[in-house]
Enzyme design. Structure first.
Site, PDB file in Angstrom:
ATOM      1  CB  THR A   1      -0.943   0.006   1.219  1.00 18.51           C
ATOM      2  OG1 THR A   1      -1.851  -1.094   1.111  1.00 18.51           O
ATOM      3  CG2 THR A   1      -1.741   1.295   1.302  1.00 18.51           C
TER       4      THR A   1
ATOM      5  CB  THR B   1      -0.318  -3.542   6.296  1.00 17.66           C
ATOM      6  OG1 THR B   1      -1.543  -3.493   5.556  1.00 17.66           O
ATOM      7  CG2 THR B   1       0.351  -2.184   6.284  1.00 17.66           C
TER       8      THR B   1
END
EC number: 3.5.1.1
Length: 331
Positions: free
Chosen positions: A13, A87
């Protein structure tokens, strides 16, 4: 002299940009670093290398090996290494690197973001600041830096999907945190050095994770044996309960152990250890040769078993490795 830091980028991300099909990694390392304030860049001598370009859902054992090899090959040339990573599977990568790079003599710090670095409200900049500071600290080991916290790699768990406070240190104190005094290292949370670092990156991907549910059909173990799985991690109830009335999981575990499969049982509860000595159901499981996961996270238990089975097929050595702490993953 400024600390010489190696920044390895893998996508995630933090490096993503909007596309017609949703967010996807789009920034390389130079672009990521270019979004950091000049004041931060002035504090470190940063070398950037792009080694992967993936959403972390696509980071698998082969990518863990790639990351580990890059770290190992560069460990003598830098003060510390920062790895940017998505993540969703970062805790798995942090855990497995703790075993593959056991004894690493420099800080290796994984970090990422819940919002892309290019977003004006991104948490990526703060996470990178923390990761760089930890990488420059001289404290050896594998860590995960997020939301001004630094977590021992094999103790990190992602507990929130969107909140910036996405990771927790489970059953272990923080390795460090950032406050008004800067980076505060908690030495009591840093495991003792484990000797000289050797790259031991062979993994067994035939490890299966089962979350026990009431009424689970024991025949699933027959299926896993037929598929040549070598290890199973079971998230059992509470302190370590498995049912044996009507659907006898205990008998199937005995058969699996006799067939050469390693069975590790942890608790579904996020906090506190499993203890099979408390209840009859747990003692029955122990009698069939299962290994207690104690206070290991699921991420640590799965990756440790993959790593151990990659090192040896000797049941006694497997049990010895799994029953003692190698990188701080178990109290």
């Amino acid at each position: 002299m400024r600390p010489h830091i190696l920044l390895l980028t893998t996508g995630g991300t933090i490096a993503s940009l909007p596309t017609a099909e949703g967010l996807a990694p789009g920034l390389d390392g130079e672009a990521l670093a270019g979004l950091l304030p000049q004041g931060i860049m002035d504090c470190y001598d940063i070398t950037i290398r792009d080694i992967l370009h993936l959403d972390s859902s696509n980071i698998q054992p082969e990518e863990w090996q790639t990351i580990a090899r890059h770290v190992f090959e560069n460990r003598m040339e830098y003060s510390g290494i920062v790895i940017t990573h998505g993540t969703d599977t970062m805790a798995y990568t942090a855990s497995v690197l703790s075993f593959m790079l056991r004894g690493i003599s420099i800080p290796v710090v994984l970090t990422g973001a819940q919002l892309p670095m290019a977003h004006p409200l991104s948490d990526g900049m703060e996470n990178l600041r923390t990761a760089l500071a930890m990488a420059a600290s001289g404290v050896p080991g594998v860590f995960l830096a997020f939301d001004r916290k630094v977590i021992l790699g094999c103790r990190a768990v992602k507990t929130r999907t969107t909140d910036f406070d996405a990771f927790e240190s489970v059953n272990w104190p923080l390795a460090a945190n950032v406050d008004g005094k800067g980076l505060q290292i908690h030495r009591e949370a840093i495991p003792a050095p484990a000797g000289a670092c050797a790259l031991r990156d062979k993994l067994c991907d035939k490890v299966f994770l089962i979350k026990l549910t009431p009424g689970l059909d024991p025949e699933i173990f027959d299926m896993l044996l037929q598929m040549h799985y070598r290890g199973i991690v079971i998230e059992a109830f509470g302190a370590g309960g498995l049912h044996f009335v009507r659907r006898d999981l205990i008998a199937k575990l005995q058969a699996a152990a006799r067939a050469g499969m390693t069975v590790v049982v942890c608790s579904q509860c996020l906090y506190e250890p499993s203890d099979f000595s408390v209840y009859e159901v747990g003692q029955r499981a122990l009698a069939q040769g299962v290994i207690q996961g104690r206070d290991m996270t699921t991420e640590a238990a799965v990756t440790k078993l993959m790593w151990v089975l990659g090192q040896t097929g000797d049941p006694e050595i497997i049990r010895d490795y799994m029953e003692r702490s190698l990188a701080g993953e178990m109290a």
